[in-house]
Design a protein around this motif. Structure first.
Motif, PDB file in Angstrom:
ATOM      1  N   HIS A  53       0.814  -1.215   0.000  1.00 16.50           N
ATOM      2  CA  HIS A  53       0.000   0.000   0.000  1.00 16.50           C
ATOM      3  C   HIS A  53       0.850   1.267   0.000  1.00 16.50           C
ATOM      4  O   HIS A  53       0.487   2.254  -0.652  1.00 16.50           O
ATOM      5  CB  HIS A  53      -0.988  -0.018   1.174  1.00 16.50           C
ATOM      6  CG  HIS A  53      -2.139  -0.941   0.932  1.00 16.50           C
ATOM      7  ND1 HIS A  53      -2.028  -2.303   1.017  1.00 16.50           N
ATOM      8  CD2 HIS A  53      -3.417  -0.685   0.561  1.00 16.50           C
ATOM      9  CE1 HIS A  53      -3.188  -2.863   0.725  1.00 16.50           C
ATOM     10  NE2 HIS A  53      -4.049  -1.903   0.440  1.00 16.50           N
ATOM     11  N   VAL A  54       1.975   1.266   0.679  1.00 23.35           N
ATOM     12  CA  VAL A  54       2.877   2.430   0.638  1.00 23.35           C
ATOM     13  C   VAL A  54       3.351   2.651  -0.796  1.00 23.35           C
ATOM     14  O   VAL A  54       3.309   3.779  -1.303  1.00 23.35           O
ATOM     15  CB  VAL A  54       4.068   2.261   1.606  1.00 23.35           C
ATOM     16  CG1 VAL A  54       5.140   3.313   1.322  1.00 23.35           C
ATOM     17  CG2 VAL A  54       3.607   2.352   3.049  1.00 23.35           C
ATOM     18  N   ARG A  55       3.786   1.581  -1.468  1.00 21.24           N
ATOM     19  CA  ARG A  55       4.235   1.712  -2.866  1.00 21.24           C
ATOM     20  C   ARG A  55       3.106   2.224  -3.762  1.00 21.24           C
ATOM     21  O   ARG A  55       3.298   3.143  -4.571  1.00 21.24           O
ATOM     22  CB  ARG A  55       4.754   0.376  -3.397  1.00 21.24           C
ATOM     23  CG  ARG A  55       6.163   0.048  -2.987  1.00 21.24           C
ATOM     24  CD  ARG A  55       6.764  -1.102  -3.788  1.00 21.24           C
ATOM     25  NE  ARG A  55       5.951  -2.313  -3.780  1.00 21.24           N
ATOM     26  CZ  ARG A  55       5.988  -3.245  -2.835  1.00 21.24           C
ATOM     27  NH1 ARG A  55       6.794  -3.109  -1.812  1.00 21.24           N
ATOM     28  NH2 ARG A  55       5.229  -4.312  -2.911  1.00 21.24           N
ATOM     29  N   PHE A  56       1.917   1.625  -3.627  1.00 22.56           N
ATOM     30  CA  PHE A  56       0.785   2.019  -4.459  1.00 22.56           C
ATOM     31  C   PHE A  56       0.418   3.488  -4.252  1.00 22.56           C
ATOM     32  O   PHE A  56       0.317   4.255  -5.211  1.00 22.56           O
ATOM     33  CB  PHE A  56      -0.430   1.132  -4.162  1.00 22.56           C
ATOM     34  CG  PHE A  56      -1.685   1.602  -4.853  1.00 22.56           C
ATOM     35  CD1 PHE A  56      -1.891   1.333  -6.191  1.00 22.56           C
ATOM     36  CD2 PHE A  56      -2.642   2.333  -4.162  1.00 22.56           C
ATOM     37  CE1 PHE A  56      -3.048   1.780  -6.838  1.00 22.56           C
ATOM     38  CE2 PHE A  56      -3.792   2.777  -4.799  1.00 22.56           C
ATOM     39  CZ  PHE A  56      -3.988   2.500  -6.136  1.00 22.56           C
ATOM     40  N   PHE A  57       0.210   3.882  -2.986  1.00 21.29           N
ATOM     41  CA  PHE A  57      -0.209   5.259  -2.720  1.00 21.29           C
ATOM     42  C   PHE A  57       0.884   6.263  -3.063  1.00 21.29           C
ATOM     43  O   PHE A  57       0.589   7.361  -3.552  1.00 21.29           O
ATOM     44  CB  PHE A  57      -0.652   5.417  -1.263  1.00 21.29           C
ATOM     45  CG  PHE A  57      -1.975   4.761  -0.978  1.00 21.29           C
ATOM     46  CD1 PHE A  57      -3.105   5.063  -1.710  1.00 21.29           C
ATOM     47  CD2 PHE A  57      -2.091   3.828   0.040  1.00 21.29           C
ATOM     48  CE1 PHE A  57      -4.323   4.459  -1.457  1.00 21.29           C
ATOM     49  CE2 PHE A  57      -3.308   3.210   0.313  1.00 21.29           C
ATOM     50  CZ  PHE A  57      -4.425   3.528  -0.438  1.00 21.29           C
ATOM     51  N   ASN A  62       2.123  10.654  -6.282  1.00 16.47           N
ATOM     52  CA  ASN A  62       3.158  11.370  -7.030  1.00 16.47           C
ATOM     53  C   ASN A  62       2.671  11.781  -8.412  1.00 16.47           C
ATOM     54  O   ASN A  62       2.989  12.872  -8.883  1.00 16.47           O
ATOM     55  CB  ASN A  62       4.433  10.530  -7.142  1.00 16.47           C
ATOM     56  CG  ASN A  62       5.220  10.500  -5.853  1.00 16.47           C
ATOM     57  OD1 ASN A  62       5.036  11.336  -4.976  1.00 16.47           O
ATOM     58  ND2 ASN A  62       6.106   9.528  -5.738  1.00 16.47           N
ATOM     59  N   GLU A  63       1.893  10.916  -9.057  1.00 15.93           N
ATOM     60  CA  GLU A  63       1.346  11.239 -10.377  1.00 15.93           C
ATOM     61  C   GLU A  63       0.393  12.432 -10.323  1.00 15.93           C
ATOM     62  O   GLU A  63       0.167  13.099 -11.324  1.00 15.93           O
ATOM     63  CB  GLU A  63       0.649  10.021 -10.981  1.00 15.93           C
ATOM     64  CG  GLU A  63       1.616   8.927 -11.388  1.00 15.93           C
ATOM     65  CD  GLU A  63       0.936   7.676 -11.927  1.00 15.93           C
ATOM     66  OE1 GLU A  63      -0.295   7.698 -12.125  1.00 15.93           O
ATOM     67  OE2 GLU A  63       1.651   6.683 -12.145  1.00 15.93           O
ATOM     68  N   LEU A  64      -0.162  12.683  -9.139  1.00 15.44           N
ATOM     69  CA  LEU A  64      -1.069  13.825  -8.953  1.00 15.44           C
ATOM     70  C   LEU A  64      -0.354  15.035  -8.350  1.00 15.44           C
ATOM     71  O   LEU A  64      -0.985  16.028  -8.020  1.00 15.44           O
ATOM     72  CB  LEU A  64      -2.230  13.413  -8.035  1.00 15.44           C
ATOM     73  CG  LEU A  64      -3.142  12.310  -8.577  1.00 15.44           C
ATOM     74  CD1 LEU A  64      -4.109  11.852  -7.490  1.00 15.44           C
ATOM     75  CD2 LEU A  64      -3.895  12.790  -9.810  1.00 15.44           C
ATOM     76  N   GLY A  65       0.965  14.908  -8.191  1.00 12.44           N
ATOM     77  CA  GLY A  65       1.739  15.997  -7.608  1.00 12.44           C
ATOM     78  C   GLY A  65       1.598  16.087  -6.093  1.00 12.44           C
ATOM     79  O   GLY A  65       1.835  17.136  -5.503  1.00 12.44           O
ATOM     80  N   LEU A  66       1.202  14.985  -5.467  1.00 11.74           N
ATOM     81  CA  LEU A  66       1.012  14.949  -4.016  1.00 11.74           C
ATOM     82  C   LEU A  66       2.012  13.987  -3.388  1.00 11.74           C
ATOM     83  O   LEU A  66       2.616  13.161  -4.075  1.00 11.74           O
ATOM     84  CB  LEU A  66      -0.417  14.510  -3.685  1.00 11.74           C
ATOM     85  CG  LEU A  66      -1.539  15.367  -4.275  1.00 11.74           C
ATOM     86  CD1 LEU A  66      -2.883  14.693  -4.095  1.00 11.74           C
ATOM     87  CD2 LEU A  66      -1.528  16.754  -3.636  1.00 11.74           C
ATOM     88  N   ASN A  67       2.176  14.087  -2.074  1.00 12.65           N
ATOM     89  CA  ASN A  67       3.112  13.231  -1.362  1.00 12.65           C
ATOM     90  C   ASN A  67       2.385  12.255  -0.454  1.00 12.65           C
ATOM     91  O   ASN A  67       1.371  12.602   0.153  1.00 12.65           O
ATOM     92  CB  ASN A  67       4.075  14.070  -0.524  1.00 12.65           C
ATOM     93  CG  ASN A  67       4.966  14.928  -1.380  1.00 12.65           C
ATOM     94  OD1 ASN A  67       5.523  14.469  -2.366  1.00 12.65           O
ATOM     95  ND2 ASN A  67       5.098  16.192  -1.010  1.00 12.65           N
ATOM     96  N   PHE A  68       2.949  11.068  -0.339  1.00 10.54           N
ATOM     97  CA  PHE A  68       2.443  10.072   0.591  1.00 10.54           C
ATOM     98  C   PHE A  68       2.726  10.523   2.019  1.00 10.54           C
ATOM     99  O   PHE A  68       3.753  11.112   2.310  1.00 10.54           O
ATOM    100  CB  PHE A  68       3.126   8.721   0.329  1.00 10.54           C
ATOM    101  CG  PHE A  68       2.823   7.692   1.378  1.00 10.54           C
ATOM    102  CD1 PHE A  68       1.629   7.010   1.353  1.00 10.54           C
ATOM    103  CD2 PHE A  68       3.725   7.430   2.393  1.00 10.54           C
ATOM    104  CE1 PHE A  68       1.331   6.068   2.331  1.00 10.54           C
ATOM    105  CE2 PHE A  68       3.442   6.490   3.368  1.00 10.54           C
ATOM    106  CZ  PHE A  68       2.242   5.815   3.336  1.00 10.54           C
TER     107      PHE A  68
END
Length: 90
Positions: A53-57, A62-68
């Protein structure tokens, strides 16, 4: 809760019906080991669930310009299987 959903395969054909029995909003770092294991993914360990889930999110955000973030909120759903495969009639 107690909502029903039809699960579709990749051809948009119905393959199962589920009944939602619980929905909670939980920070990622507070998802219980029991819930993670109940998802039944991979080797059915908490570590597998968390790493996957960490990898997926991370990738999706990142593709949306956001950070996990470890404390981001997740919608956690528990459901019961009502019907499967060729028994599904719509």
């Amino acid at each position: 809760t107690n909502d029903y959903s039809i699960i579709l395969n990749s051809n948009d054909e119905p393959v199962a019906i589920i009944k939602t029995i619980e929905v909670t909003v939980t920070p990622m770092n507070e998802v219980s080991e029991e819930f993670a294991i109940a998802e039944g993914e991979g080797d059915r360990t908490y570590n597998y669930w968390r790493d996957t889930h960490v990898r997926f999110f991370t990738k999706e955000l990142n593709e949306l310009g956001l950070n996990f973030s470890e404390d981001m909120l997740l919608v956690c759903e528990r459901f019961e299987l009502v019907d499967v495969n060729n028994k599904v009639k719509l």
